[in-house]
Design a protein around this motif. Structure first.
Motif, short mmCIF file in Angstrom:
data_model
loop_
_atom_site.label_atom_id
_atom_site.label_comp_id
_atom_site.label_asym_id
_atom_site.label_seq_id
_atom_site.Cartn_x
_atom_site.Cartn_y
_atom_site.Cartn_z
N SER A 20 0.84 -1.19 0.00
CA SER A 20 0.00 0.00 0.00
C SER A 20 0.88 1.25 0.00
CB SER A 20 -0.90 -0.01 1.24
OG SER A 20 -1.49 1.24 1.41
N ALA A 21 1.92 1.21 0.83
CA ALA A 21 2.79 2.39 0.96
C ALA A 21 3.59 2.64 -0.32
CB ALA A 21 3.73 2.19 2.15
N GLY A 23 4.12 3.08 -3.89
CA GLY A 23 3.24 3.30 -5.05
C GLY A 23 3.81 4.36 -5.94
N LEU A 24 2.91 5.05 -6.64
CA LEU A 24 3.36 6.11 -7.54
C LEU A 24 4.17 7.14 -6.77
CD1 LEU A 24 0.00 6.52 -9.44
CD2 LEU A 24 2.10 5.48 -10.34
N GLY A 25 3.82 7.30 -5.49
CA GLY A 25 4.53 8.26 -4.64
C GLY A 25 6.03 7.96 -4.58
N ASN A 26 6.40 6.70 -4.51
CA ASN A 26 7.81 6.35 -4.37
C ASN A 26 8.57 6.44 -5.68
OD1 ASN A 26 6.03 4.87 -2.51
ND2 ASN A 26 7.97 4.34 -1.56
N TYR A 103 -6.06 8.04 -9.20
CA TYR A 103 -4.96 7.06 -9.13
C TYR A 103 -5.17 5.98 -10.21
CZ TYR A 103 -1.14 5.19 -6.20
OH TYR A 103 0.08 4.79 -5.71
N PHE A 226 1.49 10.92 2.26
CA PHE A 226 1.02 10.25 1.05
C PHE A 226 1.73 8.91 0.89
CE2 PHE A 226 0.80 9.49 -3.53
CZ PHE A 226 -0.55 9.70 -3.75
N THR A 227 3.05 8.92 1.05
CA THR A 227 3.80 7.71 0.75
C THR A 227 3.52 6.60 1.77
OG1 THR A 227 5.96 6.84 0.12
CG2 THR A 227 5.95 8.37 1.95
N LEU A 228 3.18 6.96 3.01
CA LEU A 228 2.88 5.90 3.98
C LEU A 228 1.38 5.56 4.00
CD1 LEU A 228 5.21 6.78 6.99
CD2 LEU A 228 5.50 4.98 5.31
N SER A 229 0.64 6.11 3.05
CA SER A 229 -0.81 5.85 2.96
C SER A 229 -1.54 6.22 4.25
CB SER A 229 -1.11 4.36 2.68
OG SER A 229 -0.37 3.90 1.60
N MET A 232 -6.23 8.27 5.84
CA MET A 232 -7.54 7.90 5.29
C MET A 232 -7.99 6.52 5.74
SD MET A 232 -6.86 6.91 1.37
CE MET A 232 -7.82 5.44 1.55
N LEU A 388 -5.93 14.08 3.25
CA LEU A 388 -5.05 13.17 4.00
C LEU A 388 -4.42 13.85 5.22
CD1 LEU A 388 -3.18 11.04 1.29
CD2 LEU A 388 -5.29 10.58 2.50
N1 PHE Z 1 1.13 5.37 -0.59
C1 PHE Z 1 0.71 5.41 -1.95
C2 PHE Z 1 1.85 5.92 -2.84
O1 PHE Z 1 2.92 6.19 -2.38
C3 PHE Z 1 -0.52 6.25 -2.16
C4 PHE Z 1 -1.65 5.99 -1.22
C5 PHE Z 1 -2.19 7.03 -0.47
C6 PHE Z 1 -2.17 4.72 -1.05
C7 PHE Z 1 -3.20 6.83 0.43
C8 PHE Z 1 -3.20 4.47 -0.13
C9 PHE Z 1 -3.70 5.53 0.61
O2 PHE Z 1 1.68 6.05 -4.01
#
Ligand code: PHE
Length: 464
Positions: A20-21, A23-26, A103, A226-229, A232, A388
């Motif tokens: 989950s963590a 993702g596109l963020g990383n 997303y 964002f990166t650690l989700s 939410m 968030l």
């Molecule tokens: N953490 C994910 C990312 O780095 C984005 C994300 C945000 C996923 C909130 C779940 C909840 O891309």
């Protein structure tokens, strides 16, 4: 509640949560943010934010989930005695709708680019950023193609969630996370072996404190969420499938380490290749979809490397997207007694539909024209700048004011074999971290609101 599913193993949970963590963020956001905001100097600030703000809230979400064995709305309801705090849970469900809508669109792009790379489609773009930029903007702005790819991406997402926690989310993460690590490792190896590639390491990791300004610090903090989700209820939901035997603290540390490690590997792979090929490292957000396709054809085996790169981007986006959809499915299953199939199909469908408008908004059809941003950008900003952080700050406040630090600590200590210090020491540390994180996040939200209303953020007013 007895038939509620649980994770099959501790490793499965850690891979799902880090899926989950990561993702596109990383892979997409972190490398260009770090590159443009002081390299290692940015990374140091980002790591501090992760530890001081991210870790306590991550622990808080996991503990709330495991304690209640419920998804966010039910969890806040149960712990607060049916009070207004349940709205923090609803905010999470709403954020999930908002985030997944855009997303899923980007998830579709990653699929399209994987296939484009594999079919040799990058060859025509070799060394020509202008043409590549036009191909990309024509693609995302067209009405048909990106919508189809988005729908395919969302079908994968729905397909995995329907299969459930263990055979869907956990099995998927157990396959995709190791693949992401191995392929990224190969890409790093390839990048470092290219002549001139090591200059990319310097760009990413050499501290340039003069490039670090207050807005990069705000950016690092927002990105930590964002990166650690966080913020939410994703981690509340994933925590709710945990049994009482696990050590939440060490699991959270694993998730943070994997998330950070993968972001750094991605940055290394990207910048070593960019520098070796003499491309423009400051291309910002367009770096991935515009610049990389122009340089993959120039390296040996570029078709495969290009396809592998976009394939990991796709898998990273998918393991995050499923965690977002799970928040919504879990709400309807837990609180409304719906079947998993019904909840996932219905709301996966609704989100796909909103996503179609999001995608169309990048072309001629923009329903948010009056706001001067596309519907896509509107949803992106709404969630990452406001929803968030607000959700995260409220979760921290909830623990401080309602749930209470001693009860939180007791939940955290379940599964911990030995303790080094007195309980009161841990309680104070948790309290201080949660107060600091809610204060910092509060300040950032005020800053953003100022910026939005008066086009004057605090840092601009202070003359930075
Ligand atoms: N953490 C994910 C990312 O780095 C984005 C994300 C945000 C996923 C909130 C779940 C909840 O891309």
């Amino acid at each position: 509640m007895n038939n509620r599913e649980q994770w099959g193993s501790r490793l499965g949970f850690i891979l799902a949560a880090s899926g989950s963590a990561v993702g596109l963020g990383n892979i997409w956001k972190y490398p260009h943010m770090a590159g443009q905001n002081g390299g290692a100097a940015f990374t140091v600030v980002y790591l501090i934010c992760i530890l001081i703000v991210g870790l306590p809230i991550l622990l808080g979400e996991l503990a709330i989930g495991r304690n209640t064995q419920l998804s966010p709305v039910g969890a806040f309801n149960k712990l607060s005695g049916l009070s207004k705090w349940k709205w923090v849970g609803f905010l999470g469900v709403a954020s999930a709708f908002v985030i997944l809508s855009f997303y899923g669109v980007v998830g579709g792009w990653t699929l399209k680019y994987t296939i484009l790379a594999l079919s040799g489609g990058f060859d025509a773009l070799s060394g020509q950023p202008d043409i590549s930029g036009k191909v990309f903007s024509d693609f995302i702005g067209s009405s048909f193609q990106p919508v189809i790819w988005q729908l395919i991406f969302m079908s994968f997402c729905i397909g995995i969630i329907i299969k459930g926690v263990k055979s869907g989310i956990e099995s998927g993460a157990k396959i995709m996370m190791p693949l992401i690590l191995v392929i990224l490792g190969l890409l790093v190896f390839k990048g470092l072996s290219l002549e001139g590639g090591k200059k990319g390491l310097e760009f990413l990791f050499k501290p340039k404190f003069s490039d670090l300004n207050p807005s990069s610090i705000v950016m690092a903090l927002g990105h930590a969420f964002f990166t650690l989700s966080l913020g939410m209820g994703t981690m509340i939901t994933y925590g709710s499938y945990l049994d009482k035997k696990q050590n939440l603290f060490s699991s959270a540390i694993w998730v943070i380490l994997l998330d950070t490690f993968i972001a750094m590997l991605a940055g290394t792979a990207i910048f070593t290749i960019v520098f070796a090929m003499g491309a423009d490292p400051s291309a910002g957000a367009g770096l991935i979809f515009v610049v990389l396709p122009t340089i993959f054809p120039q390296i040996g085996g570029g078709v495969i490397w290009g396809a592998l790169f976009f394939f990991i981007l796709f898998m990273a986006a998918l393991t995050s997207a499923i965690s977002i959809l799970e928040v919504i499915t879990a709400y309807f299953v837990d609180e409304k007694g719906w079947s998993r199939n019904k909840a996932t199909l219905l709301f996966g469908g609704v989100i796909s539909l909103v996503g179609v408008f999001c995608s169309l908004s990048l072309g001629d059809f923009n329903i948010t024209n009056f706001m001067q941003v596309s519907f896509f950008d509107f949803l992106d900003e709404l969630s990452s700048k406001y929803m968030l952080p607000i959700g995260g700050a409220l979760t921290a406040l909830f623990i401080l004011k309602k749930w209470s630090i001693p009860v939180f600590l007791d939940e955290l200590l379940i599964g911990v074999k030995e303790r080094k210090y007195e309980k009161s020491f841990y309680q104070n540390v948790l309290k201080i971290c949660l107060i600091i994180s809610s204060l910092i996040v509060g300040l950032i939200i005020i800053n953003e609101v100022f910026d939005l209303l008066f086009d004057q953020s605090l840092q601009k007013m202070a003359g930075f």
